[in-house]
Design an enzyme around this catalytic site. Sequence first.
Site, PDB file in Angstrom:
ATOM      1  N   GLY A   1       0.778  -1.240   0.000  1.00  0.00           N
ATOM      2  CA  GLY A   1       0.000   0.000   0.000  1.00  0.00           C
ATOM      3  C   GLY A   1       0.806   1.284   0.000  1.00  0.00           C
ATOM      4  O   GLY A   1       0.364   2.304   0.528  1.00  0.00           O
TER       5      GLY A   1
ATOM      6  N   ASN B   1       1.423   3.238  -2.553  1.00  0.00           N
ATOM      7  CA  ASN B   1       0.675   4.257  -3.316  1.00  0.00           C
ATOM      8  C   ASN B   1      -0.515   4.763  -2.507  1.00  0.00           C
ATOM      9  O   ASN B   1      -0.858   5.948  -2.572  1.00  0.00           O
ATOM     10  CB  ASN B   1       0.213   3.690  -4.655  1.00  0.00           C
ATOM     11  CG  ASN B   1       1.306   3.782  -5.708  1.00  0.00           C
ATOM     12  OD1 ASN B   1       1.617   4.869  -6.194  1.00  0.00           O
ATOM     13  ND2 ASN B   1       1.920   2.656  -6.042  1.00  0.00           N
TER      14      ASN B   1
ATOM     15  N   MET C   1      -4.611  -6.434  -6.695  1.00  0.00           N
ATOM     16  CA  MET C   1      -4.177  -7.512  -7.592  1.00  0.00           C
ATOM     17  C   MET C   1      -5.339  -8.436  -7.953  1.00  0.00           C
ATOM     18  O   MET C   1      -5.284  -9.652  -7.740  1.00  0.00           O
ATOM     19  CB  MET C   1      -3.043  -8.310  -6.939  1.00  0.00           C
ATOM     20  CG  MET C   1      -1.821  -7.472  -6.627  1.00  0.00           C
ATOM     21  SD  MET C   1      -1.174  -6.619  -8.077  1.00  0.00           S
ATOM     22  CE  MET C   1      -0.402  -8.008  -8.913  1.00  0.00           C
ATOM     23  N   ARG C   2      -6.360  -7.847  -8.512  1.00  0.00           N
ATOM     24  CA  ARG C   2      -7.544  -8.624  -8.831  1.00  0.00           C
ATOM     25  C   ARG C   2      -8.206  -7.947 -10.021  1.00  0.00           C
ATOM     26  O   ARG C   2      -8.369  -6.726 -10.014  1.00  0.00           O
ATOM     27  CB  ARG C   2      -8.466  -8.549  -7.617  1.00  0.00           C
ATOM     28  CG  ARG C   2      -9.550  -9.531  -7.579  1.00  0.00           C
ATOM     29  CD  ARG C   2     -10.428  -9.290  -6.366  1.00  0.00           C
ATOM     30  NE  ARG C   2     -11.811  -9.519  -6.762  1.00  0.00           N
ATOM     31  CZ  ARG C   2     -12.326 -10.714  -6.937  1.00  0.00           C
ATOM     32  NH1 ARG C   2     -11.607 -11.774  -6.690  1.00  0.00           N
ATOM     33  NH2 ARG C   2     -13.561 -10.853  -7.350  1.00  0.00           N
ATOM     34  N   ILE C   3      -8.544  -8.742 -11.005  1.00  0.00           N
ATOM     35  CA  ILE C   3      -9.207  -8.152 -12.163  1.00  0.00           C
ATOM     36  C   ILE C   3     -10.694  -8.047 -11.845  1.00  0.00           C
ATOM     37  O   ILE C   3     -11.324  -9.039 -11.442  1.00  0.00           O
ATOM     38  CB  ILE C   3      -8.937  -9.007 -13.421  1.00  0.00           C
ATOM     39  CG1 ILE C   3      -7.431  -8.972 -13.723  1.00  0.00           C
ATOM     40  CG2 ILE C   3      -9.741  -8.478 -14.604  1.00  0.00           C
ATOM     41  CD1 ILE C   3      -6.994  -9.891 -14.832  1.00  0.00           C
TER      42      ILE C   3
ATOM     43  N   ASN D   1      -6.561   3.691 -11.967  1.00  0.00           N
ATOM     44  CA  ASN D   1      -5.518   2.740 -11.549  1.00  0.00           C
ATOM     45  C   ASN D   1      -4.149   3.331 -11.859  1.00  0.00           C
ATOM     46  O   ASN D   1      -4.015   4.162 -12.755  1.00  0.00           O
ATOM     47  CB  ASN D   1      -5.695   1.420 -12.325  1.00  0.00           C
ATOM     48  CG  ASN D   1      -4.672   0.370 -11.936  1.00  0.00           C
ATOM     49  OD1 ASN D   1      -4.361   0.199 -10.746  1.00  0.00           O
ATOM     50  ND2 ASN D   1      -4.131  -0.339 -12.917  1.00  0.00           N
TER      51      ASN D   1
ATOM     52  N   HIS E   1      -0.363   2.161 -13.028  1.00  0.00           N
ATOM     53  CA  HIS E   1       0.300   1.009 -13.649  1.00  0.00           C
ATOM     54  C   HIS E   1       1.768   1.365 -13.896  1.00  0.00           C
ATOM     55  O   HIS E   1       2.069   2.452 -14.394  1.00  0.00           O
ATOM     56  CB  HIS E   1      -0.399   0.675 -14.978  1.00  0.00           C
ATOM     57  CG  HIS E   1       0.187  -0.534 -15.641  1.00  0.00           C
ATOM     58  ND1 HIS E   1      -0.065  -1.811 -15.201  1.00  0.00           N
ATOM     59  CD2 HIS E   1       1.040  -0.644 -16.683  1.00  0.00           C
ATOM     60  CE1 HIS E   1       0.614  -2.663 -15.953  1.00  0.00           C
ATOM     61  NE2 HIS E   1       1.286  -1.994 -16.864  1.00  0.00           N
TER      62      HIS E   1
ATOM     63  N   SER F   1       1.855   5.118 -15.375  1.00  0.00           N
ATOM     64  CA  SER F   1       0.663   5.734 -15.968  1.00  0.00           C
ATOM     65  C   SER F   1      -0.511   5.635 -14.999  1.00  0.00           C
ATOM     66  O   SER F   1      -0.698   4.598 -14.364  1.00  0.00           O
ATOM     67  CB  SER F   1       0.244   5.007 -17.251  1.00  0.00           C
ATOM     68  OG  SER F   1       1.323   4.859 -18.146  1.00  0.00           O
TER      69      SER F   1
ATOM     70  N   LEU G   1      -7.891  -5.141 -19.608  1.00  0.00           N
ATOM     71  CA  LEU G   1      -6.834  -4.904 -18.620  1.00  0.00           C
ATOM     72  C   LEU G   1      -5.855  -3.805 -19.055  1.00  0.00           C
ATOM     73  O   LEU G   1      -5.268  -3.879 -20.130  1.00  0.00           O
ATOM     74  CB  LEU G   1      -6.071  -6.219 -18.386  1.00  0.00           C
ATOM     75  CG  LEU G   1      -4.989  -6.179 -17.308  1.00  0.00           C
ATOM     76  CD1 LEU G   1      -5.601  -6.000 -15.936  1.00  0.00           C
ATOM     77  CD2 LEU G   1      -4.137  -7.424 -17.373  1.00  0.00           C
ATOM     78  N   ASP G   2      -5.687  -2.790 -18.195  1.00  0.00           N
ATOM     79  CA  ASP G   2      -4.701  -1.718 -18.395  1.00  0.00           C
ATOM     80  C   ASP G   2      -4.859  -1.004 -19.742  1.00  0.00           C
ATOM     81  O   ASP G   2      -3.867  -0.557 -20.334  1.00  0.00           O
ATOM     82  CB  ASP G   2      -3.270  -2.265 -18.267  1.00  0.00           C
ATOM     83  CG  ASP G   2      -3.004  -2.900 -16.907  1.00  0.00           C
ATOM     84  OD1 ASP G   2      -3.600  -2.438 -15.921  1.00  0.00           O
ATOM     85  OD2 ASP G   2      -2.218  -3.846 -16.837  1.00  0.00           O
TER      86      ASP G   2
HETATM   87  C1  GRF Z   1       2.772  -0.517  -7.899  1.00  0.00           C
HETATM   88  O1  GRF Z   1       3.933  -0.724  -8.632  1.00  0.00           O
HETATM   89  C2  GRF Z   1       1.635  -0.186  -8.824  1.00  0.00           C
HETATM   90  O2  GRF Z   1       2.021   0.516  -9.951  1.00  0.00           O
HETATM   91  C3  GRF Z   1       1.142  -1.550  -9.221  1.00  0.00           C
HETATM   92  O3  GRF Z   1       1.263  -2.339  -8.070  1.00  0.00           O
HETATM   93  C4  GRF Z   1       2.280  -1.798  -7.225  1.00  0.00           C
HETATM   94  C5  GRF Z   1       1.638  -1.528  -5.903  1.00  0.00           C
HETATM   95  O4  GRF Z   1       2.562  -1.132  -4.921  1.00  0.00           O
HETATM   96  N1  GRF Z   1      -0.208  -1.466  -9.743  1.00  0.00           N
HETATM   97  P1  GRF Z   1       2.037  -0.507  -3.560  1.00  0.00           P
HETATM   98  O5  GRF Z   1       1.148  -1.565  -2.893  1.00  0.00           O
HETATM   99  O6  GRF Z   1       1.278   0.726  -3.874  1.00  0.00           O
HETATM  100  O7  GRF Z   1       3.268  -0.263  -2.744  1.00  0.00           O
END
Ligand code: GRF
Length: 186
Positions: A15, A17, A88-90, A105, A107, A134, A142-143
């Site tokens: 977490g 971000n 981490m889930r679509i 999101n 990425h 991005s 996806l993305d």
């Molecule tokens: C980051 O690299 C983000 O871009 C990707 O998953 C990672 C998450 O890291 N989608 P964190 O949990 O935010 O540290």
Amino acid sequence: MRDPRRVAILISGRGSNMRALVEQARNYEVALVASNKPAAAGLDWARDRGLTTWSLDSKGSEKEAYDRTLSAALEAHDIGTIALAGFMRILSPWFVGQWSGRIVNIHPSLLPKYRGLDTHARALHAGDSLAGCSVHLVTEELDAGAVLGQAQVPILADDTAGSLEQRVLAAEHRLYPRILNEFVLR
Ligand code: GRF
């Protein structure tokens, strides 16, 4: 129409971000931190910070049934914008349709390059001189949703996937809050 400034951040792991989004919130309120992994480290940080959290293990659940439960939790907290941050889930087409245009999101690549996983190793393998991250709208594919903002990170001669990831992550922590602060005012 729900207030777009009421943000839920969805995480599955550390977490970092999410922390950046909380610490740099100007135009939005983090009304919920939610996780599909009850043991996600980021949830502890959010709780310590006094934020409202929600978690339900997605393991073994049928996808859309899980997403309907998640969606109900978001509605119960009057969420207007969903920020995925290492979630981490679509998400199911049903969920994306329900929250259409209101899910963003982060990425770790310069989309449209390197959708999916292992972005840094793939950029190194391709011999790229530029990597980055991005922020994009989430759609069923996806993305692949519209890019809202990007940050570039030069690739150095001695970079490994790990060293590149560290520098891109630092760029993510600046880019994501900046774009989300703009997005909620649109
Ligand atoms: C980051 O690299 C983000 O871009 C990707 O998953 C990672 C998450 O890291 N989608 P964190 O949990 O935010 O540290």
